[in-house]
Design a protein around this motif. Structure first.
Motif, short mmCIF file in Angstrom:
data_model
loop_
_atom_site.label_atom_id
_atom_site.label_comp_id
_atom_site.label_asym_id
_atom_site.label_seq_id
_atom_site.Cartn_x
_atom_site.Cartn_y
_atom_site.Cartn_z
N THR A 198 -17.57 -10.15 -6.90
CA THR A 198 -18.18 -8.93 -6.36
C THR A 198 -17.33 -7.69 -6.60
O THR A 198 -17.87 -6.60 -6.69
CB THR A 198 -18.47 -9.08 -4.85
N TYR B 36 -27.86 -17.71 -1.47
CA TYR B 36 -28.07 -18.48 -2.69
C TYR B 36 -26.80 -19.24 -3.07
O TYR B 36 -26.86 -20.39 -3.52
CB TYR B 36 -28.50 -17.57 -3.85
N CYS B 37 -25.65 -18.60 -2.88
CA CYS B 37 -24.37 -19.26 -3.17
C CYS B 37 -24.17 -20.44 -2.22
O CYS B 37 -23.77 -21.53 -2.65
CB CYS B 37 -23.22 -18.27 -3.02
N THR C 77 -27.06 -11.50 -11.31
CA THR C 77 -27.06 -11.93 -9.91
C THR C 77 -26.04 -13.05 -9.72
O THR C 77 -25.53 -13.62 -10.69
CB THR C 77 -28.45 -12.45 -9.50
N VAL C 78 -25.75 -13.35 -8.48
CA VAL C 78 -24.89 -14.48 -8.15
C VAL C 78 -25.67 -15.45 -7.30
O VAL C 78 -26.60 -15.05 -6.60
CB VAL C 78 -23.60 -14.03 -7.42
N PRO C 79 -25.33 -16.71 -7.39
CA PRO C 79 -24.29 -17.27 -8.26
C PRO C 79 -24.82 -17.46 -9.68
O PRO C 79 -26.02 -17.52 -9.91
CB PRO C 79 -24.01 -18.63 -7.63
N CYS D 263 -23.57 -14.91 0.90
CA CYS D 263 -24.65 -15.05 -0.08
C CYS D 263 -25.39 -16.36 0.19
O CYS D 263 -24.83 -17.44 0.01
CB CYS D 263 -24.07 -15.03 -1.49
N SER E 20 -28.98 -20.17 -8.55
CA SER E 20 -29.24 -21.20 -7.55
C SER E 20 -30.64 -21.81 -7.73
O SER E 20 -30.79 -23.04 -7.65
CB SER E 20 -29.10 -20.60 -6.15
N ASP F 297 -15.22 -15.33 -6.73
CA ASP F 297 -15.89 -14.18 -6.13
C ASP F 297 -15.75 -13.02 -7.11
O ASP F 297 -14.66 -12.52 -7.33
CB ASP F 297 -15.25 -13.83 -4.79
#
Length: 76
Positions: free
Chosen positions: A26, A5-6, A44-46, A3, A58, A24
């Motif tokens: 997911t 952004y992570c 969404t992540v993170p 990811c 992020s 995590d």
């Protein structure tokens, strides 16, 4: 894993020497349930929390840094 952004959020926090916990989510599990209860509209992540405060993703973390507000939040 994988990811962008992570990774960007981790780089910023690592560069500031911040200790953090990373989960995590997911594949679901109790951490995902906790995140959705603490930030019900987040999909969404993170998803970043500083203390009990939900910062957002992020992009939100980077905006705090640009605005000069992140360091104060990290200091509590």
């Amino acid at each position: 894993m994988g990811c962008g952004y992570c990774a960007r959020a981790r780089r910023l926090l690592d560069g500031k020497g911040v200790d953090y916990n990373e989960f995590d989510i997911t594949m679901g599990g109790p951490e995902r349930e906790e995140m959705t209860s603490r930030a019900p509209n987040a999909r969404t992540v993170p998803q970043i929390f500083i203390g009990d405060k939900h910062v957002g993703g992020s992009d939100d973390l980077m905006a705090l840094e640009r605005e000069g507000k992140l360091d104060a939040m990290l200091q509590g």
